[in-house]
Write a protein that holds these residues in place. Sequence first.
Motif, PDB file in Angstrom:
ATOM      1  N   MET A   1       0.843  -1.198   0.000  1.00  0.00           N
ATOM      2  CA  MET A   1       0.000   0.000   0.000  1.00  0.00           C
ATOM      3  C   MET A   1       0.882   1.254   0.000  1.00  0.00           C
ATOM      4  SD  MET A   1      -3.089  -1.078  -0.237  1.00  0.00           S
ATOM      5  CE  MET A   1      -2.490  -2.523  -1.107  1.00  0.00           C
ATOM      6  N   GLY A   2       1.981   1.192   0.729  1.00  0.00           N
ATOM      7  CA  GLY A   2       2.944   2.301   0.708  1.00  0.00           C
ATOM      8  C   GLY A   2       3.550   2.493  -0.664  1.00  0.00           C
ATOM      9  N   PHE A   3       3.794   1.388  -1.361  1.00  0.00           N
ATOM     10  CA  PHE A   3       4.348   1.437  -2.715  1.00  0.00           C
ATOM     11  C   PHE A   3       3.336   2.080  -3.671  1.00  0.00           C
ATOM     12  CE2 PHE A   3       7.103  -1.417  -5.716  1.00  0.00           C
ATOM     13  CZ  PHE A   3       7.522  -0.289  -6.406  1.00  0.00           C
ATOM     14  N   TYR A   4       2.074   1.679  -3.567  1.00  0.00           N
ATOM     15  CA  TYR A   4       1.016   2.308  -4.375  1.00  0.00           C
ATOM     16  C   TYR A   4       0.982   3.821  -4.102  1.00  0.00           C
ATOM     17  CZ  TYR A   4      -1.453  -1.892  -6.096  1.00  0.00           C
ATOM     18  OH  TYR A   4      -1.820  -3.041  -6.748  1.00  0.00           O
ATOM     19  N   LEU A   5       1.041   4.182  -2.822  1.00  0.00           N
ATOM     20  CA  LEU A   5       0.991   5.590  -2.445  1.00  0.00           C
ATOM     21  C   LEU A   5       2.188   6.345  -3.014  1.00  0.00           C
ATOM     22  CD1 LEU A   5      -0.396   7.850  -0.860  1.00  0.00           C
ATOM     23  CD2 LEU A   5       0.875   7.076   1.168  1.00  0.00           C
ATOM     24  N   LEU A   6       3.360   5.754  -2.950  1.00  0.00           N
ATOM     25  CA  LEU A   6       4.562   6.392  -3.495  1.00  0.00           C
ATOM     26  C   LEU A   6       4.417   6.656  -4.991  1.00  0.00           C
ATOM     27  CD1 LEU A   6       7.497   7.380  -3.230  1.00  0.00           C
ATOM     28  CD2 LEU A   6       8.205   4.990  -3.619  1.00  0.00           C
ATOM     29  N   VAL A   7       3.924   5.677  -5.731  1.00  0.00           N
ATOM     30  CA  VAL A   7       3.730   5.848  -7.173  1.00  0.00           C
ATOM     31  C   VAL A   7       2.754   6.989  -7.436  1.00  0.00           C
ATOM     32  CG1 VAL A   7       2.826   4.765  -9.278  1.00  0.00           C
ATOM     33  CG2 VAL A   7       4.357   3.480  -7.778  1.00  0.00           C
ATOM     34  N   GLU A   8       1.669   7.048  -6.683  1.00  0.00           N
ATOM     35  CA  GLU A   8       0.704   8.122  -6.904  1.00  0.00           C
ATOM     36  C   GLU A   8       1.291   9.473  -6.518  1.00  0.00           C
ATOM     37  OE1 GLU A   8      -3.905   9.473  -6.243  1.00  0.00           O
ATOM     38  OE2 GLU A   8      -3.158   7.844  -5.006  1.00  0.00           O
ATOM     39  N   LEU A   9       2.033   9.536  -5.423  1.00  0.00           N
ATOM     40  CA  LEU A   9       2.635  10.807  -5.007  1.00  0.00           C
ATOM     41  C   LEU A   9       3.616  11.331  -6.059  1.00  0.00           C
ATOM     42  CD1 LEU A   9       3.245  10.147  -1.207  1.00  0.00           C
ATOM     43  CD2 LEU A   9       1.701  11.860  -2.198  1.00  0.00           C
ATOM     44  N   ILE A  10       4.451  10.452  -6.589  1.00  0.00           N
ATOM     45  CA  ILE A  10       5.404  10.854  -7.634  1.00  0.00           C
ATOM     46  C   ILE A  10       4.639  11.365  -8.855  1.00  0.00           C
ATOM     47  CG2 ILE A  10       7.093   9.974  -9.311  1.00  0.00           C
ATOM     48  CD1 ILE A  10       8.347  10.334  -6.611  1.00  0.00           C
ATOM     49  N   THR A  11       3.589  10.663  -9.220  1.00  0.00           N
ATOM     50  CA  THR A  11       2.809  11.027 -10.403  1.00  0.00           C
ATOM     51  C   THR A  11       2.102  12.367 -10.207  1.00  0.00           C
ATOM     52  OG1 THR A  11       2.480   8.685 -10.873  1.00  0.00           O
ATOM     53  CG2 THR A  11       1.020  10.231 -11.984  1.00  0.00           C
ATOM     54  N   VAL A  12       1.486  12.539  -9.058  1.00  0.00           N
ATOM     55  CA  VAL A  12       0.752  13.773  -8.782  1.00  0.00           C
ATOM     56  C   VAL A  12       1.710  14.955  -8.617  1.00  0.00           C
ATOM     57  CG1 VAL A  12      -0.707  14.911  -7.057  1.00  0.00           C
ATOM     58  CG2 VAL A  12      -1.277  12.627  -7.857  1.00  0.00           C
ATOM     59  N   ALA A  13       2.914  14.710  -8.137  1.00  0.00           N
ATOM     60  CA  ALA A  13       3.894  15.788  -7.949  1.00  0.00           C
ATOM     61  C   ALA A  13       4.384  16.362  -9.272  1.00  0.00           C
ATOM     62  CB  ALA A  13       5.084  15.265  -7.143  1.00  0.00           C
ATOM     63  N   TYR A  14       4.261  15.619 -10.343  1.00  0.00           N
ATOM     64  CA  TYR A  14       4.811  16.032 -11.641  1.00  0.00           C
ATOM     65  C   TYR A  14       4.403  17.455 -12.029  1.00  0.00           C
ATOM     66  CZ  TYR A  14       4.898  16.589 -16.682  1.00  0.00           C
ATOM     67  OH  TYR A  14       5.060  17.098 -17.934  1.00  0.00           O
ATOM     68  N   ILE A  15       3.120  17.739 -12.070  1.00  0.00           N
ATOM     69  CA  ILE A  15       2.676  19.053 -12.553  1.00  0.00           C
ATOM     70  C   ILE A  15       3.070  20.182 -11.600  1.00  0.00           C
ATOM     71  CG2 ILE A  15       0.648  20.491 -13.071  1.00  0.00           C
ATOM     72  CD1 ILE A  15      -0.542  18.071 -14.487  1.00  0.00           C
ATOM     73  N   PRO A  16       2.723  20.112 -10.302  1.00  0.00           N
ATOM     74  CA  PRO A  16       3.085  21.252  -9.453  1.00  0.00           C
ATOM     75  C   PRO A  16       4.595  21.476  -9.340  1.00  0.00           C
ATOM     76  CG  PRO A  16       1.893  19.575  -8.178  1.00  0.00           C
ATOM     77  CD  PRO A  16       1.906  19.131  -9.589  1.00  0.00           C
ATOM     78  N   VAL A  17       5.374  20.402  -9.278  1.00  0.00           N
ATOM     79  CA  VAL A  17       6.825  20.572  -9.151  1.00  0.00           C
ATOM     80  C   VAL A  17       7.416  21.120 -10.448  1.00  0.00           C
ATOM     81  CG1 VAL A  17       9.012  19.334  -8.826  1.00  0.00           C
ATOM     82  CG2 VAL A  17       7.069  18.839  -7.336  1.00  0.00           C
ATOM     83  N   THR A  18       6.981  20.575 -11.587  1.00  0.00           N
ATOM     84  CA  THR A  18       7.472  21.064 -12.876  1.00  0.00           C
ATOM     85  C   THR A  18       7.140  22.543 -13.046  1.00  0.00           C
ATOM     86  OG1 THR A  18       7.253  18.882 -13.884  1.00  0.00           O
ATOM     87  CG2 THR A  18       7.342  20.763 -15.380  1.00  0.00           C
ATOM     88  N   LEU A  19       5.905  22.913 -12.735  1.00  0.00           N
ATOM     89  CA  LEU A  19       5.500  24.306 -12.885  1.00  0.00           C
ATOM     90  C   LEU A  19       6.189  25.217 -11.867  1.00  0.00           C
ATOM     91  CD1 LEU A  19       1.669  23.943 -13.573  1.00  0.00           C
ATOM     92  CD2 LEU A  19       3.488  24.398 -15.228  1.00  0.00           C
TER      93      LEU A  19
END
Length: 157
Positions: free
Chosen positions: A77-95
Amino acid sequence: MLKSWMIIGGIAFLVALGGSLIRPRDVSWGLRLDRPRWLFFEPAIPVIWTVIFACGAVSANLVWQDEPGTSKTWLLMGFYLLVELITVAYIPVTLRLRSLKVGTVLGGIGVILGTVLALTVLPISGLAALLLLPYVVWSPVGTYTTGQMVELNPDAG
């Protein structure tokens, strides 16, 4: 009593909301970037990611149902959460950083982690792994697109 799918879906939804943590000036920077001509499907990207996150949540629930509450399942479940966090971070961090290269790196990390996650859950549930296939297929497309945008926008690297 709350069901596991409610909790997993709720967490996935709350994490996905994190993608909205962007400032208007960051959005305007992103909108000014040149995009590849073949990126005609850009308006559909939010819908595509919504489906991918929903598939991921269902996948996580299937894994949870296999051995609920075990240490192994909590780690997954932590691994699933990590994948989602990395994915969701893409737009705000890139911008926020105004760096397409950072976005490309985050996308690449997501590709690797998503693939490893799918392979890890395959022995537990073939259906759970199959539900991660949209992520495994789509995330390289996004990463490649961002890489192409670096070439079109060298100052935004």
